[in-house]
Design an enzyme around this catalytic site. Structure first.
Site, mmCIF file in Angstrom:
data_model
loop_
_atom_site.group_PDB
_atom_site.id
_atom_site.type_symbol
_atom_site.label_atom_id
_atom_site.label_comp_id
_atom_site.label_asym_id
_atom_site.label_seq_id
_atom_site.Cartn_x
_atom_site.Cartn_y
_atom_site.Cartn_z
ATOM 1 N N GLU A 137 0.854 -1.195 0.000
ATOM 2 C CA GLU A 137 0.000 0.000 0.000
ATOM 3 C C GLU A 137 0.885 1.239 0.000
ATOM 4 O O GLU A 137 1.686 1.432 0.924
ATOM 5 C CB GLU A 137 -0.890 0.031 1.255
ATOM 6 C CG GLU A 137 -1.727 1.289 1.304
ATOM 7 C CD GLU A 137 -2.324 1.559 2.687
ATOM 8 O OE1 GLU A 137 -1.938 0.869 3.665
ATOM 9 O OE2 GLU A 137 -3.155 2.470 2.781
ATOM 10 N N CYS A 143 3.655 9.774 -1.647
ATOM 11 C CA CYS A 143 4.660 9.816 -2.718
ATOM 12 C C CYS A 143 4.797 11.292 -3.101
ATOM 13 O O CYS A 143 3.790 11.968 -3.339
ATOM 14 C CB CYS A 143 4.120 9.004 -3.892
ATOM 15 S SG CYS A 143 4.866 9.387 -5.453
ATOM 16 N N ALA A 144 5.992 11.809 -3.086
ATOM 17 C CA ALA A 144 6.153 13.228 -3.455
ATOM 18 C C ALA A 144 7.563 13.507 -3.945
ATOM 19 O O ALA A 144 8.510 12.795 -3.627
ATOM 20 C CB ALA A 144 5.824 14.130 -2.266
ATOM 21 N N GLN A 160 10.167 18.775 -9.578
ATOM 22 C CA GLN A 160 9.034 18.084 -10.217
ATOM 23 C C GLN A 160 9.096 18.182 -11.742
ATOM 24 O O GLN A 160 9.726 19.083 -12.282
ATOM 25 C CB GLN A 160 7.709 18.670 -9.707
ATOM 26 C CG GLN A 160 7.427 18.217 -8.278
ATOM 27 C CD GLN A 160 6.133 18.769 -7.707
ATOM 28 O OE1 GLN A 160 5.317 19.335 -8.419
ATOM 29 N NE2 GLN A 160 5.966 18.600 -6.404
ATOM 30 N N LYS A 220 10.672 16.444 -13.775
ATOM 31 C CA LYS A 220 11.993 16.210 -14.374
ATOM 32 C C LYS A 220 12.254 14.709 -14.474
ATOM 33 O O LYS A 220 13.365 14.292 -14.741
ATOM 34 C CB LYS A 220 13.078 16.844 -13.497
ATOM 35 C CG LYS A 220 13.046 18.364 -13.450
ATOM 36 C CD LYS A 220 14.190 18.868 -12.573
ATOM 37 C CE LYS A 220 14.129 20.372 -12.393
ATOM 38 N NZ LYS A 220 15.114 20.812 -11.374
ATOM 39 N N TYR A 272 11.862 12.515 -11.859
ATOM 40 C CA TYR A 272 12.194 11.838 -10.595
ATOM 41 C C TYR A 272 11.025 10.999 -10.081
ATOM 42 O O TYR A 272 11.223 9.938 -9.503
ATOM 43 C CB TYR A 272 12.616 12.861 -9.523
ATOM 44 C CG TYR A 272 13.951 13.514 -9.837
ATOM 45 C CD1 TYR A 272 15.137 12.796 -9.746
ATOM 46 C CD2 TYR A 272 14.011 14.851 -10.247
ATOM 47 C CE1 TYR A 272 16.362 13.396 -10.053
ATOM 48 C CE2 TYR A 272 15.223 15.450 -10.560
ATOM 49 C CZ TYR A 272 16.395 14.719 -10.466
ATOM 50 O OH TYR A 272 17.596 15.294 -10.776
ATOM 51 N N GLY A 273 9.797 11.517 -10.279
ATOM 52 C CA GLY A 273 8.621 10.773 -9.825
ATOM 53 C C GLY A 273 8.535 9.409 -10.509
ATOM 54 O O GLY A 273 8.219 8.395 -9.880
ATOM 55 N N VAL A 303 -3.923 11.440 -9.938
ATOM 56 C CA VAL A 303 -4.421 10.317 -10.752
ATOM 57 C C VAL A 303 -3.657 10.227 -12.080
ATOM 58 O O VAL A 303 -3.258 9.148 -12.516
ATOM 59 C CB VAL A 303 -5.951 10.458 -10.992
ATOM 60 C CG1 VAL A 303 -6.435 9.488 -12.054
ATOM 61 C CG2 VAL A 303 -6.708 10.229 -9.693
ATOM 62 N N GLY A 304 -3.379 11.400 -12.673
ATOM 63 C CA GLY A 304 -2.654 11.435 -13.956
ATOM 64 C C GLY A 304 -1.258 10.849 -13.805
ATOM 65 O O GLY A 304 -0.814 10.046 -14.626
HETATM 66 N N1 COA Z 1 -1.024 15.102 -12.793
HETATM 67 C C1 COA Z 1 -0.898 14.614 -14.047
HETATM 68 N N2 COA Z 1 0.288 14.241 -14.573
HETATM 69 C C2 COA Z 1 1.374 14.399 -13.824
HETATM 70 C C3 COA Z 1 1.324 14.930 -12.512
HETATM 71 C C4 COA Z 1 0.056 15.271 -11.990
HETATM 72 N N3 COA Z 1 -0.098 15.772 -10.786
HETATM 73 N N4 COA Z 1 2.583 14.960 -12.029
HETATM 74 C C5 COA Z 1 3.385 14.493 -12.982
HETATM 75 N N5 COA Z 1 2.642 14.153 -14.046
HETATM 76 C C6 COA Z 1 3.092 13.566 -15.292
HETATM 77 C C7 COA Z 1 4.255 14.332 -15.887
HETATM 78 O O1 COA Z 1 3.809 15.379 -16.712
HETATM 79 C C8 COA Z 1 4.961 13.258 -16.658
HETATM 80 O O2 COA Z 1 4.314 13.018 -17.881
HETATM 81 P P1 COA Z 1 5.140 12.705 -19.229
HETATM 82 O O3 COA Z 1 5.984 11.493 -18.908
HETATM 83 O O4 COA Z 1 4.091 12.422 -20.256
HETATM 84 O O5 COA Z 1 5.949 13.939 -19.503
HETATM 85 C C9 COA Z 1 4.736 12.009 -15.799
HETATM 86 O O6 COA Z 1 3.601 12.297 -14.991
HETATM 87 C C10 COA Z 1 5.893 11.721 -14.874
HETATM 88 O O7 COA Z 1 6.464 12.902 -14.466
HETATM 89 P P2 COA Z 1 7.668 12.936 -13.478
HETATM 90 O O8 COA Z 1 8.535 14.102 -13.793
HETATM 91 O O9 COA Z 1 8.317 11.601 -13.413
HETATM 92 O O10 COA Z 1 6.879 13.187 -12.100
HETATM 93 P P3 COA Z 1 7.298 14.199 -10.945
HETATM 94 O O11 COA Z 1 8.729 14.070 -10.645
HETATM 95 O O12 COA Z 1 6.769 15.532 -11.216
HETATM 96 O O13 COA Z 1 6.474 13.549 -9.734
HETATM 97 C C11 COA Z 1 4.478 13.727 -8.377
HETATM 98 C C12 COA Z 1 5.060 13.443 -9.771
HETATM 99 C C13 COA Z 1 2.966 13.570 -8.443
HETATM 100 C C14 COA Z 1 5.035 12.735 -7.367
HETATM 101 C C15 COA Z 1 4.897 15.173 -7.994
HETATM 102 O O14 COA Z 1 4.338 16.055 -8.931
HETATM 103 C C16 COA Z 1 4.453 15.594 -6.626
HETATM 104 O O15 COA Z 1 5.176 15.426 -5.685
HETATM 105 N N6 COA Z 1 3.248 16.185 -6.493
HETATM 106 C C17 COA Z 1 2.731 16.637 -5.245
HETATM 107 C C18 COA Z 1 2.459 15.513 -4.279
HETATM 108 C C19 COA Z 1 1.469 14.512 -4.822
HETATM 109 O O16 COA Z 1 0.457 14.881 -5.395
HETATM 110 N N7 COA Z 1 1.776 13.223 -4.617
HETATM 111 C C20 COA Z 1 0.972 12.110 -5.094
HETATM 112 C C21 COA Z 1 -0.038 11.654 -4.112
HETATM 113 S S1 COA Z 1 0.639 10.896 -2.700
#
Ligand code: COA
Length: 377
Positions: free
Chosen positions: A115, A119-120, A126, A128, A130-131, A164-165
């Protein structure tokens, strides 16, 4: 689709969206170099009392508090420091560098389930890649991590609407495959969150394609089909009709219609014979068919009830006839069509004219009229 096309489609289907998305690909190559150079590190930690781990957990708790403002802070603290939760953290700048991303999860080995609680990625880092990278690291880790022979092959999370995206790009889907008894009561349910699941295959990659992968694969297949398809190819129309005066007909062999042969049309051998002395040897050639049609018209014309059908209805006598009957047919017209040699390409067309002629009589006239009765006889 040709074999070559299929191979191409297959090759493309095995590409992940990352490979197809050049931008995301470049981001991941950049992170490869950071990892190879030791600038980017991933550590799996938990509250085990080690000083460095505790420091990273504090940084992680601060990161979550900033990036997940709707989560109660004490709840974040509780889960991050809970000894049953593990956290995978990304450090930039080596072991003494900054904590830039993390995922906290709880394994339930007996349920084959992990579970994901949080995740952040830190705000400056962001979008770039890393997610994506840290999620892939987590998948790799859980696939190699067994306890009592049990392995986690389902990751489940309650995703915030904003996330969700991101989760669907990581192979999570809203359709949950895992039996409800396996997760219900184990994982924490949030109001307003969307339950999402990633089923992991043997390789640690999602066993099921994500929605975005499905979309990408669909569009790849469509593009390949389009490139092989002839349905957009325009052919010149049939010239023969341009020069014909109104009311004249021309017989066209289907295989001479531009494009028909290209679509794979193979003319069949005649499937039947006409068993009547008027049709020569019975082979349905144009000549034999017309001989037979002529004979049919002759026989029908001699019938005692044929008189209403021999000539067109006179509009002086029946002024509204042609307002009601839009496709009039009579025996003289059928004869002219036969003699044109070009109108009746087959016996179906000939039979259809007869059917229409009698039907017109039944449409215009009431059942008690002589015309209606004649049509039925
Ligand atoms: N909604 C939709 N798409 C998203 C997104 C979001 N909130 N965040 C990232 N993406 C997309 C990116 O555009 C990318 O798409 P691509 O591969 O087509 O270019 C893909 O997801 C991966 O992006 P990446 O750079 O690896 O993600 P990130 O490093 O920005 O990390 C999160 C994504 C969600 C972890 C980061 O934005 C974050 O910390 N957000 C705030 C905390 C959060 O909402 N956490 C999740 C719930 S616990």
């Amino acid at each position: 689709m040709s074999t070559q096309g299929l191979q191409l489609a297959e090759r493309k289907l095995h590409h992940s969206p990352g490979q197809e998305n050049k931008h995301a690909d470049r981001r991941q190559q950049h992170l490869d170099r950071q990892e190879e150079g030791g600038e980017l590190l991933f550590k799996l930690i938990r509250n085990d009392g080690r000083e460095d781990h505790m420091q990273w957990l504090i940084d992680l708790k601060n990161l979550y508090s900033k990036q997940l403002p709707n989560m109660p802070k004490d709840y974040i603290v509780r889960l991050v420091f809970d000894r049953q939760h593990y956290s995978l953290v990304a450090l930039k700048g080596g072991l003494n560098g900054r904590l830039i991303a993390g995922i906290t999860y709880r394994p339930f080995y007996t349920q084959s389930l992990g579970e994901i609680a949080f995740c952040a990625v830190s705000a400056h880092e962001q979008v770039k890649g890393y997610g994506t990278r840290i999620m892939n690291k987590l998948k790799e880790h859980v696939m190699n991590d067994t306890e009592g022979g049990e392995r986690l092959d389902h990751l489940i999370t309650f995703a915030d609407n904003n996330a969700v995206g991101y989760f669907s790009k990581q192979g999570f889907q809203k359709e949950i495959v895992l039996d409800k008894e396996k997760w219900s009561g184990y994982i924490k349910e949030y109001d307003g969150g969307t339950l999402m699941e990633c089923v992991l295959g043997e390789s640690g990659r999602p066993a099921l394609p994500s929605n975005s992968e499905m979309k990408e694969q669909k569009s790849e297949v469509e593009q390949i089909v389009q490139s092989l398809s002839k349905d957009k190819q325009l052919f010149n129309g049939l010239e023969v009709f341009r020069s014909l005066p109104e009311g004249e007909y021309a017989r066209v062999d289907p295989k001479d219609i531009p494009g028909v042969k290209e679509l794979g049309f193979i003319p069949n051998d005649p499937p039947f014979k006409i068993l009547h002395s008027s049709a020569g040897d019975g082979t349905p050639t144009t000549e034999n068919m017309h001989g037979f049609m002529r004979e049919m018209v002759r026989i029908v014309s001699q019938h005692q009830d044929a008189w209403p059908f021999r000539e067109p209805v006179d509009s002086n006598e029946v002024p509204d006839y042609y307002d009601v009957i839009k496709d009039p047919v009579d025996l003289s017209l059928i004869s002219r069509r036969i003699e044109s040699q070009r109108y009746y390409a087959n016996l179906h067309m000939f039979a259809a004219d007869f059917a229409r002629m009698f039907n017109n009589a039944r449409v215009y006239n009431g059942p008690d009229t002589i015309y209606y009765k004649a049509a039925n006889r």
